[in-house]
Design a protein around this motif. Structure first.
Motif, short mmCIF file in Angstrom:
data_model
loop_
_atom_site.label_atom_id
_atom_site.label_comp_id
_atom_site.label_asym_id
_atom_site.label_seq_id
_atom_site.Cartn_x
_atom_site.Cartn_y
_atom_site.Cartn_z
N ILE A 98 0.85 -1.20 0.00
CA ILE A 98 0.00 0.00 0.00
C ILE A 98 0.88 1.25 0.00
O ILE A 98 1.71 1.43 0.88
N ARG A 101 -3.02 5.72 1.37
CA ARG A 101 -4.30 5.23 1.86
C ARG A 101 -5.15 6.38 2.37
O ARG A 101 -4.62 7.43 2.75
N ASP A 365 -5.62 -4.50 6.84
CA ASP A 365 -5.40 -4.25 5.41
C ASP A 365 -5.83 -5.42 4.54
O ASP A 365 -5.68 -5.37 3.32
#
Ligand code: ZN
Length: 415
Positions: A98, A101, A365
């Motif tokens: 990631i 975010r 996540d």
């Protein structure tokens, strides 16, 4: 350069995605490709920059074996996790890390508007350079609803009843959109990035506001004839129980072993109240059980018995090598896991020698990572997206200010 078949590229890319650093011999072994096809595919992917060399291993015979990996910056995905109380948006790189975010809180049951999803997707891309934007491949979405045969989504908490989610998003974004239900994205994340990479028969069981299962059997994702496979929360676990389920039945597993129902049962034992949870949190009930509160322990024991019995049915039906538990209830892993194991040992003692029970390590996540894996899986199966992924990096890179290695990584990690 010889012609390279899409199938060879797909096989090699999947092998690298799941293992992250592999030798040519391992690629041959995993993909089953003949050496010439694998070699052409690797040569091509190295030339365009989709894969990279990362040093070599010295084998026992003294021969050096080159290690290869996916170039994490060769492509990007937009991932969305439509949680019950918040939406999580992310930009991930090719291997599911990631990079940016965002989260947005939701009012439970209020209809979620497409504009709001689109704005979130736009915000996570805003720091990308134009050449990076050109390499965003697809959108992956994990959602808590049910999808019918025509792709319409029903999700009560998002205010959607037969809602054309994918179609509406496709009208406003040029990117391909892939969506999948929560539990199936969770097992996908475990299978591609987590603990189930080498397991062809595995189950993810989500224990949160609701209870559900994502199932992989004989390396196939089980969807069912009507996309409804995995409704594990609605198996009747106690025929005599008074516990009412949101589905209208009594005695469902979810009516006993979900977060809100754990709080309800504790309050009922405490003061006979059948109404609301009065602001009590699941963590408070679990903490009371840790401190030997007899009522909280009574609830934890009942929940563990129900889960152990329910999981034993999955073990008998599907003979999985691995069951992974996740969701809010796992904040009580210390209390629940030993009790569930005890129940399983009682109901299916022979089977538990070959079925492992673990807790997910992907944390909150998992939905975003599963959505990114979903987008990757679908992208390598689509010849246009495969072409985009294998477009030479030099074509899209800004040649005036080339970024590579640490500089490139830095430019992508400003979250
Ligand atoms: Zn039910």
């Amino acid at each position: 350069m010889p012609k390279v078949a899409d199938q060879w590229l797909k096989d090699v890319l999947i092998a690298l995605y799941q293992r992250q650093a592999v030798t040519r011999d391992e690629i041959l072994q995993v993909t089953g490709l003949n050496p010439a096809s694998a070699s052409h595919a690797l040569q091509y992917l190295l030339a365009v920059g989709t894969i990279q060399k990362m040093g070599s291993l010295k084998s026992s015979g003294g021969r050096r074996r080159e290690l290869l990996k996916l170039n994490p910056e060769a492509g990007y995905f937009l991932a969305m996790d439509l949680d019950t109380t918040r939406i999580r948006f992310a930009l991930t790189n090719l291997i599911g890390d990631i990079r940016y975010r965002e989260e947005q809180d939701l009012d439970f049951g209020n209809e979620m508007k497409i504009r709001c999803l689109l704005d979130g997707l736009e915000r996570v891309q805003r720091n990308l350079a134009p050449w990076q934007r050109a390499r965003v491949l697809a959108v992956g979405i994990a959602h808590p609803g049910v999808v019918d045969a025509s792709g319409l989504v029903t999700a009560v908490n998002l205010g959607w009843c037969k809602f054309p989610l994918a179609e509406q998003l496709r009208q406003v974004t040029p990117l391909p959109v892939f969506l999948e239900t929560w539990c199936r994205t969770y097992i996908l994340a475990e299978k591609w990035l987590g603990q189930a990479q080498d397991c062809n028969n595995c189950i993810f069981v989500e224990l949160g506001r609701g209870v559900g299962a994502g199932i992989v059997a004989a390396d196939h994702y089980v969807e069912g004839s009507n996309q409804m496979a995995g409704e594990f929360g609605h198996i009747t676990i106690d025929m005599e129980a008074a516990d009412e389920c949101l589905c209208g039945k009594r005695g469902c597993l979810e009516a006993i072993a979900s977060g809100p129902n754990i709080i309800r049962q504790y309050l009922q034992l405490l003061n006979g109240s059948r109404r609301g949870n009065k602001g009590m949190q699941l963590s408070a009930v679990l903490e009371k059980a840790r401190n030997d509160d007899p009522l909280a322990l009574q609830v934890v024991n009942r929940v563990s018995r129900a889960l152990g019995l329910g999981l034993s049915h999955l073990v008998l039906l599907l003979n999985p090598g691995l069951i992974i538990l996740g969701g809010d209830l796992m904040q009580g892993e210390d209390l629940l896991l030993p009790r569930i194991r005890k129940e399983l040992a009682m109901h299916v003692p022979g089977f538990m020698r070959t079925t492992e029970l673990r807790v997910t390590s992907l944390g909150q996540d998992i939905g975003l990572k599963g959505a990114a894996s979903l987008a990757f899986r679908n992208s390598v199966q689509n010849s246009d997206l495969l072409k985009k992924l294998c477009r030479p990096l030099s074509e899209t890179l800004d040649t005036r200010k080339p970024l590579s290695g640490p500089r490139l990584a830095r430019s992508l990690t400003r979250a």
